[in-house]
Structures are given as C-alpha cells and as structure tokens.
Design a protein around this motif. Structure first.
Motif, PDB file in Angstrom:
ATOM      1  N   ARG A 120      -1.697   5.215 -11.430  1.00 24.85           N
ATOM      2  CA  ARG A 120      -1.709   4.950 -12.879  1.00 24.85           C
ATOM      3  C   ARG A 120      -2.742   3.885 -13.230  1.00 24.85           C
ATOM      4  O   ARG A 120      -3.301   3.906 -14.332  1.00 24.85           O
ATOM      5  N   VAL A 121      -2.995   2.973 -12.305  1.00 23.36           N
ATOM      6  CA  VAL A 121      -4.064   1.991 -12.533  1.00 23.36           C
ATOM      7  C   VAL A 121      -5.404   2.722 -12.605  1.00 23.36           C
ATOM      8  O   VAL A 121      -6.241   2.429 -13.477  1.00 23.36           O
ATOM      9  N   GLY A 122      -5.605   3.686 -11.709  1.00 25.25           N
ATOM     10  CA  GLY A 122      -6.837   4.467 -11.746  1.00 25.25           C
ATOM     11  C   GLY A 122      -7.019   5.183 -13.071  1.00 25.25           C
ATOM     12  O   GLY A 122      -8.114   5.185 -13.648  1.00 25.25           O
ATOM     13  N   GLN A 123      -5.945   5.788 -13.561  1.00 23.32           N
ATOM     14  CA  GLN A 123      -6.013   6.476 -14.857  1.00 23.32           C
ATOM     15  C   GLN A 123      -6.322   5.499 -15.992  1.00 23.32           C
ATOM     16  O   GLN A 123      -7.081   5.810 -16.912  1.00 23.32           O
ATOM     17  N   ALA A 124      -5.740   4.312 -15.902  1.00 22.80           N
ATOM     18  CA  ALA A 124      -5.894   3.334 -16.988  1.00 22.80           C
ATOM     19  C   ALA A 124      -7.319   2.792 -17.086  1.00 22.80           C
ATOM     20  O   ALA A 124      -7.810   2.531 -18.192  1.00 22.80           O
ATOM     21  N   VAL A 136     -16.001  -2.134 -15.752  1.00 25.50           N
ATOM     22  CA  VAL A 136     -14.802  -2.294 -14.922  1.00 25.50           C
ATOM     23  C   VAL A 136     -14.888  -1.399 -13.695  1.00 25.50           C
ATOM     24  O   VAL A 136     -15.368  -0.263 -13.772  1.00 25.50           O
ATOM     25  N   ALA A 137     -14.424  -1.927 -12.550  1.00 30.30           N
ATOM     26  CA  ALA A 137     -14.349  -1.117 -11.337  1.00 30.30           C
ATOM     27  C   ALA A 137     -13.039  -1.425 -10.619  1.00 30.30           C
ATOM     28  O   ALA A 137     -12.554  -2.564 -10.636  1.00 30.30           O
ATOM     29  N   GLY A 138     -12.467  -0.409  -9.998  1.00 34.30           N
ATOM     30  CA  GLY A 138     -11.194  -0.560  -9.303  1.00 34.30           C
ATOM     31  C   GLY A 138     -11.378  -0.892  -7.831  1.00 34.30           C
ATOM     32  O   GLY A 138     -12.281  -0.369  -7.170  1.00 34.30           O
ATOM     33  N   SER A 173      -3.063   3.327   1.181  1.00 36.39           N
ATOM     34  CA  SER A 173      -3.220   4.728   1.536  1.00 36.39           C
ATOM     35  C   SER A 173      -1.933   5.450   1.178  1.00 36.39           C
ATOM     36  O   SER A 173      -0.893   4.824   0.980  1.00 36.39           O
ATOM     37  N   GLY A 174      -2.009   6.785   1.098  1.00 33.99           N
ATOM     38  CA  GLY A 174      -0.818   7.545   0.774  1.00 33.99           C
ATOM     39  C   GLY A 174      -1.146   8.826   0.047  1.00 33.99           C
ATOM     40  O   GLY A 174      -2.319   9.137  -0.219  1.00 33.99           O
ATOM     41  N   PRO A 175      -0.119   9.585  -0.309  1.00 35.52           N
ATOM     42  CA  PRO A 175      -0.311  10.928  -0.865  1.00 35.52           C
ATOM     43  C   PRO A 175      -0.729  10.977  -2.332  1.00 35.52           C
ATOM     44  O   PRO A 175      -1.114  12.036  -2.821  1.00 35.52           O
ATOM     45  N   VAL A 176      -0.633   9.845  -3.056  1.00 34.46           N
ATOM     46  CA  VAL A 176      -0.975   9.856  -4.487  1.00 34.46           C
ATOM     47  C   VAL A 176      -2.069   8.809  -4.729  1.00 34.46           C
ATOM     48  O   VAL A 176      -1.823   7.744  -5.305  1.00 34.46           O
ATOM     49  N   PRO A 177      -3.288   9.097  -4.312  1.00 32.54           N
ATOM     50  CA  PRO A 177      -4.365   8.115  -4.451  1.00 32.54           C
ATOM     51  C   PRO A 177      -4.852   7.999  -5.891  1.00 32.54           C
ATOM     52  O   PRO A 177      -4.640   8.906  -6.700  1.00 32.54           O
ATOM     53  N   PRO A 178      -5.505   6.896  -6.214  1.00 38.48           N
ATOM     54  CA  PRO A 178      -6.081   6.760  -7.557  1.00 38.48           C
ATOM     55  C   PRO A 178      -7.286   7.677  -7.703  1.00 38.48           C
ATOM     56  O   PRO A 178      -8.049   7.880  -6.752  1.00 38.48           O
ATOM     57  N   VAL A 179      -7.441   8.238  -8.889  1.00 39.09           N
ATOM     58  CA  VAL A 179      -8.582   9.101  -9.172  1.00 39.09           C
ATOM     59  C   VAL A 179      -9.254   8.586 -10.436  1.00 39.09           C
ATOM     60  O   VAL A 179      -8.682   8.644 -11.524  1.00 39.09           O
ATOM     61  N   CYS A 180     -10.440   8.048 -10.271  1.00 37.00           N
ATOM     62  CA  CYS A 180     -11.216   7.593 -11.429  1.00 37.00           C
ATOM     63  C   CYS A 180     -12.687   7.510 -11.034  1.00 37.00           C
ATOM     64  O   CYS A 180     -13.034   7.507  -9.849  1.00 37.00           O
ATOM     65  N   GLN A 181     -13.556   7.444 -12.033  1.00 40.67           N
ATOM     66  CA  GLN A 181     -14.997   7.436 -11.788  1.00 40.67           C
ATOM     67  C   GLN A 181     -15.474   6.102 -11.210  1.00 40.67           C
ATOM     68  O   GLN A 181     -16.380   6.072 -10.384  1.00 40.67           O
ATOM     69  N   ASN A 182     -14.887   5.032 -11.673  1.00 43.67           N
ATOM     70  CA  ASN A 182     -15.401   3.691 -11.380  1.00 43.67           C
ATOM     71  C   ASN A 182     -14.595   3.012 -10.273  1.00 43.67           C
ATOM     72  O   ASN A 182     -13.742   2.168 -10.542  1.00 43.67           O
TER      73      ASN A 182
END
Length: 399
Positions: free
Chosen positions: A244-248, A255-257, A262-271
């Motif tokens: 959810r942080v990745g989505q936000a 801004v960069a994340g 590690s785990g099955p639900v990784p963050p997905v974002c461009q930055n």
C-alpha cells in the motif's frame, strides 16, 4: 526493583533466528542478548518441527554465542508436528492438534534434562506453543513461568479455544504483553484478572540504532541524493501494508521508495530506489538515509521496525489502530487508516512539502525512542519476573 533473584532465565520460543532463517524472531534474540548484557545467564530452547529439519541439519543445529558478559545457549531439539487448526478448537483436550503441542513440550523438557538446565524463571514467547509449554514445564520444575503475548492478536488461542487456553495458562506466575490493548484482552476476554500483567513494548538497541549522516548513508548504499526517500520495512504481506505504501507514492514527483523486505505481496510502483532484503546490521544506515518511515500495518503486537525508525530520527506514518498507542502520538507521527491509500499519499506529500514540520517530528521521534531501549526493557522484564506482584511501570514508580 532487584533482578538478582534470576540468575538463569530459560526462554522457550517457536520463533528464533537461525543461520537458515536469520530474520525470524530477531526481537526474541534482541531480548535474550540484552538479558546476557545485564549479567543474567540465558538459555533459549527453540524446537524445530521434524518435517522442516529433515535434510537440514543446519536448521536444527545448537548454537553457543559468546558475548562480553556471558554465553547465549540456543538449543533446537526436533519434534513431530501433526498440525494445528482452529476448526478443531471445540474439541478441547481432544483436539488432534493437542498432540503437536504436547510433543513440542516434550522436546523442551528433553532439552532441559539433556543439558541439565536449572532456570530461576521461564519466559515463553507467544501463548502457544511456547507460553503454555512454559507454564507446564514451570509446574514440573517448581519454577515461575511467564508467557509473553507478543502476537498482534491472540491468533494462537484459536487453535485450542478459550477454555483450553484458560486451563493451560492458569498456572502462569504472571503475563508479559507488548501493548496495553493486549493486556486489556487478557483481562477481559480470557479473564486472567488475578495474575499480574506487565506491559513492555518492544525496544531497539540504541547503541546500534541512532541517526547517521543522511547524505553519507545514501552514498554508501547507492541511493539517490536528490529524492525524498520513503522507507518501509517489513515482510511483503497484505498485513504489513508495504504494497500500500508503493501504491500511495506511485508517481509522486521527487519521491522514491526504499522497501526492505521480501514476500508474496511486493510493492509495485514506478519510483523505487531499493526493493529487497536488507540485513539487520545495515538497517540503521538504511533508515538514516531516508526522510520518513511509512508502515500502514493492519495488526501488530509492538512493531520493532517502527521503533527502530524512531531511534534513527525519522517521522512516522502508520496505522491509527490501538496497538500503536503506546509509542506513537501526534508529536512524532501521522496516524492514518491503514487501508486508506489516499490518506497515506496525502501524509507523504505533507511531510515532503513541509520541511520544518518534518524536522520537528523527527526531533520528537528520536526523543521518544529513548524510552524504548532494549536493555532497559529487559531490565524491567526481569524485575517483573523477579517479583510480579510488586511490579510498577516506570511512570507509576515515579509517583
């Protein structure tokens, strides 16, 4: 209060780091190390299910770790697990999963006998299996036993049901919890009103976790100098909310994340500036390189990652749930609903755009972290276990 009456503490746990799983149960290891630093001997018994140990001798290998003030002995006996499931909880003592618990306890007792362990107190981390096993072992040895409720909710109780848990845990000399909400649950939901309950939020090793130079830390870690870096540390699970942080922050200018885990639900974002596992030793430098820490977690006992971020002087964005109440307030954090992506994004933007407010939160965060030193926590817990009926919180003691 004196801790001298406990010369040797036995820790029973299902969750402890090993050479194979170095990040599992680091909070229990931190506690055991702190006990050693205080001059109290400590033995950890962390049984391993036989099916996990087959062909993995490195997973169930005993360890003897030397420190300046003594040696930490970590014993990993094996036991046969036939599984556990909440659907059988109505069966009480006839629950098939009861066999797993009793085999776990037998492994603990065998290790105690084999190594001639003579503890003055027993600490069991999580109510099942370790806490309940600690009570049964303590009864056999005539030694006080203290289950610790470190889980975010009493999920392990669901395996056996409340009545069985009340019976298994009735002989506890006292309970340790990591937040006030869990203490309330013990009293009101499980009806443990006669036993003393101590509240001890997790702590950070403040000799390791302190602010480093931000720019130098970024250089050493290869992180961008010109970005507002958002740190999020934890297993990549829906519960933790790193995704959810990745989505936000996705697409936020400047801004960069920095996602450690590690785990099955990784963050997905461009930055993304970093995404992957980071050793616990490198975590202070990683946190120091960032501008804010964000973890919209759904359920916690007491989140070590948040406390460690505070100790490195970061403002916090996290859940508005009660489990955070013991260490987060408006002076150092922004509390949001953990599922509200828009609110998380807005909080990040506000902190990015208001450097004066961000710096004030950072100062307060670092100041508050000094109350959550892992060594003082261990001292307080040993004091509680030495004389639970006389225990007072530091606030009460100063009155």
């Amino acid at each position: 209060m004196s801790i001298d009456s406990i010369k040797h503490l036995l820790v029973i746990t299902t969750n402890f780091p090993s050479p194979v799983t170095p990040s599992h149960g680091t909070f229990v290891k931190e506690f055991a190390q702190a006990v050693i630093r205080l001059g109290t001997s400590c033995t950890v018994v962390a049984p391993i299910p036989l099916h996990k140990a087959l062909g993995r001798s490195d997973l169930c290998k005993d360890e003897y770790i030397d420190y300046a003030n003594g040696q930490l002995r970590v014993l990993r006996p094996t036991y046969l697990s036939v599984g556990t499931h909440g659907r059988f909880s109505f069966m009480g003592r006839f629950n098939p999963g009861r066999s797993t618990f009793l085999l776990f306890e037998h492994a603990v007792r065998s290790a105690i006998k084999k190594h001639s362990i003579q503890p003055d107190a027993i600490y069991g981390h999580f109510l099942y299996f370790a806490g309940a096993a600690a009570v049964r072992v303590g009864s056999r040895l005539n030694v006080p036993a203290f289950p610790c409720v470190g889980e975010g909710e009493l999920w392990s109780i669901r395996w056996y049901g409340k009545r069985t848990a009340q019976r298994d845990l009735a002989g506890a000399a006292g309970f340790l919890t990591v937040n006030s909400d869990l203490a309330k649950t013990l009293r009101e939901d499980l009806h443990f009103r006669s036993q003393p309950i101590g509240i001890f939020p997790n702590g950070a090793d403040l000799k390791k976790f302190f602010p480093r130079d931000r720019q130098q830390s970024r250089i050493e870690l290869g992180l961008p100098q010109d970005k507002f870096l958002v740190a999020s540390v934890g297993n990549f699970l829906e519960q933790k909310g790193v995704n959810r942080v990745g989505q936000a922050i996705d697409g936020l200018p400047g801004v960069a994340g920095v996602f450690a885990g590690s785990g099955p639900v990784p963050p997905v974002c461009q930055n993304v500036a970093l995404c992957g596992r980071v050793s616990h030793e490198d975590m202070p430098k990683l946190l120091s390189a960032c501008d804010v820490f964000v973890l919209p977690t759904l359920i916690e006992g007491s989140c070590n990652a948040i406390i460690e971020a505070m100790a490195c002087g970061l403002p916090i964005i996290s859940s508005d749930s009660a489990f955070n109440d013991d260490f987060l307030d408006d002076s150092l954090s922004v509390r949001v609903h953990p599922l509200d992506i828009a609110a998380i994004r807005e909080a990040v933007v506000r902190l990015r755009d208001n450097s004066q407010w961000r710096k004030q939160l950072a100062v307060n965060s670092l100041k508050k972290a000094q109350h959550f030193d892992v060594n003082q926590r261990a001292r307080n817990m040993l004091a509680f276990m030495s004389n639970p009926s006389q225990w007072k919180t530091p606030a009460q003691a100063s009155c």
